[in-house]
Design an enzyme around this catalytic site. Structure first.
Site, PDB file in Angstrom:
ATOM      1  CE  LYS A 253      -5.872   0.611   4.799  1.00 40.61           C
ATOM      2  NZ  LYS A 253      -4.583   0.122   5.306  1.00 40.61           N
ATOM      3  NE  ARG A 327       4.921   3.251   0.781  1.00 40.63           N
ATOM      4  CZ  ARG A 327       5.376   2.166   1.399  1.00 40.63           C
ATOM      5  NH1 ARG A 327       6.365   1.465   0.869  1.00 40.63           N
ATOM      6  NH2 ARG A 327       4.854   1.783   2.545  1.00 40.63           N
TER       7      ARG A 327
END
Length: 475
Positions: A253, A327
């Site tokens: 990020k 996920r």
């Protein structure tokens, strides 16, 4: 993590409890118009002179009169809002009033008293364990006439404060081992059983994606498993994403995107807070809490874009992006949860920025294929004033996660429907017929508001508790 609403919410032991307290008359627009019809002329004149209207959080002190006791008017805004009752107007009132003791004057339904107590209590919440000189906290006390409403407000505030405290904790004090420590302390206080599968044992016991996401961290990945309640009761399983810090992995990020990633364990915080609320009310369920706790770090053994991972369910997953790690840890935990066939399975996760683009920071996204469950949540959200919004599990969008060399990809190239495709990914690991709902929450208040300081925030927790309580205690 010791927020206690008790000092600011008092019980009405007897009439003497009111001797040194000021009366609060809470009015919505309709109630205000009714009150004006019966108020003495001097009070009506005072209201007009100060141009008081019952907007949410408005406060006006009425002077005493021989035929009309001193009272503080407070506004509740318009009645009948589609968003349901609102505790935050009461938080604003608590912040505007000087320290002292107050009581609710006039008849007020139990649910309204509970909302008043919740907003009043959370107006006193602060997160300041790292401040050397902690500021004074002026105490404003509110007498709640209805004992049940007072207890419910205190328990709600306790659960919300637990979520906030956990999310607010910096990652250097809330990595997977620290989250395990908190879970063990809570399990002990709940008289619950807890087991933790850690490090290489995750591979030995077939949790490969949890291990893959967390293996690059110096704090080993783990799967926390808490069980409480009678084994004969209906099974309720809560799964919470516990990514204690998310660098994005090798798909790193930018600094701006990493700044708040201590909150990426907000799903874990939510299921612990919800469990606290369920246990405080001793609901007749066999509760299970599963938290895959990892740090998505960068090292030589980090999982890579293009890797193919096996999952507990047996499906192979091509890694399209290492920053779609939530996920991955959830899919193994959800697959394990389904093996027990619980009556109800809920998961909470700070899963996608796409949900925030769609619904903003205050409105969590609900995904479920069970229309009856969705309807119960819609009603509970209004009744509790705890908003959420259902988004569709639109099967056609699964094609965005197609992989030519694996059963599914964890992320595709399409910029569209990110929250939906993330939920669809999770749905591939849910057994057919399983009653399941997924909550994509932000777990963060962007700016300070009454009762909601900037920082960690609980979302859909009170609505979830109401759904669970109604489901398992209905007469």
């Amino acid at each position: 993590m010791t927020f206690d609403a008790g000092p600011c919410l008092l019980a009405k032991a007897d009439d003497r409890a009111f001797e040194d307290c000021l009366a609060i008359r809470a009015l919505d627009q309709a109630g205000f118009e009714q009150w004006l019809q019966t108020a003495p002329p001097s009070s009506r004149a005072w209201v007009e002179r100060h141009q008081f209207r019952p907007q949410k959080g408005a406060v006006l002190m009425l002077p005493g009169a021989t035929d009309f006791a001193p009272v503080i008017l407070v506004g509740l805004g318009e009645a009948g809002s589609l968003q349901g009752p609102d505790p935050w107007g009461w938080a604003l009132v608590a912040e505007r009033l000087p320290p002292g003791c107050y009581f609710i004057d006039g008849d007020m339904p139990s649910q309204a008293q509970m909302m008043a107590g919740l907003g009043w209590a959370l107006a006193h919440y602060r997160y300041d364990p790292y401040l050397q000189n902690q500021p004074d906290r002026p105490l404003r006390q509110l007498i709640i006439p209805d004992a049940g409403a007072r207890i419910a407000a205190m328990r709600d505030a306790k659960a919300i404060a637990l979520v906030r405290d956990l999310v607010n904790s910096p990652a250097n004090d809330m990595l997977p081992g620290d989250l395990e420590r908190v879970a063990r302390d809570l399990a002990q206080s709940w008289s619950a059983d807890i087991e933790v599968i850690c490090g290489e044992q995750l591979l030995a016991q077939n949790f490969p994606t949890i291990h893959a996401v967390g293996r690059a961290s110096s704090d080993a990945p783990r799967l926390i498993d808490i069980r409480w309640g009678s084994p004969d009761a209906p099974r309720l399983t809560l799964v919470g994403k516990g990514v204690c810090f998310d660098s994005g992995g090798l798909d790193i990020k930018p600094a701006s995107g990493m700044r708040l990633m201590k909150k990426d364990m907000g799903g874990a915080a939510h299921v612990l807070g919800l469990a606290q609320r369920i246990i405080d009310d001793d609901l007749p369920v066999r509760l299970r809490v599963l938290i895959p706790a990892v740090e998505n770090a960068i090292a030589g053994n980090a999982f890579r874009p293009g890797d193919i991972l096996r999952t507990r369910k047996g499906l192979s997953v091509e890694i399209g992006n290492t920053d779609a790690e939530g996920r991955l840890v959830l899919c193994d935990a959800l697959a394990w949860a389904c093996e027990e066939k619980p009556d109800l399975l809920l998961d909470f996760a700070t899963l996608t920025g796409a949900a925030r683009v769609a619904l903003g920071p205050d409105l969590p996204a609900l995904f479920t294929a069970d229309h009856a469950l969705a309807e119960s949540y819609a009603k509970a959200a209004i009744h509790t004033g705890d908003p959420l919004w259902r988004l569709p599990l639109w099967d056609a969008y699964l094609e965005y996660l197609d992989s030519p060399i694996a059963d599914i990809a964890n992320a595709g190239d399409s910029p569209f429907a990110g929250a939906i495709t993330a939920a669809l990914y999770l749905s591939r690991f849910i057994e057919k017929g399983q009653c399941w709902a997924h909550f994509d929450v932000y777990a963060w208040a962007q700016k300070p508001r009454p009762g909601r300081p900037m920082g960690g925030e609980a979302m859909a927790l009170r609505a979830s508790f109401e759904v669970i309580k109604n489901r398992y205690t209905a007469s």
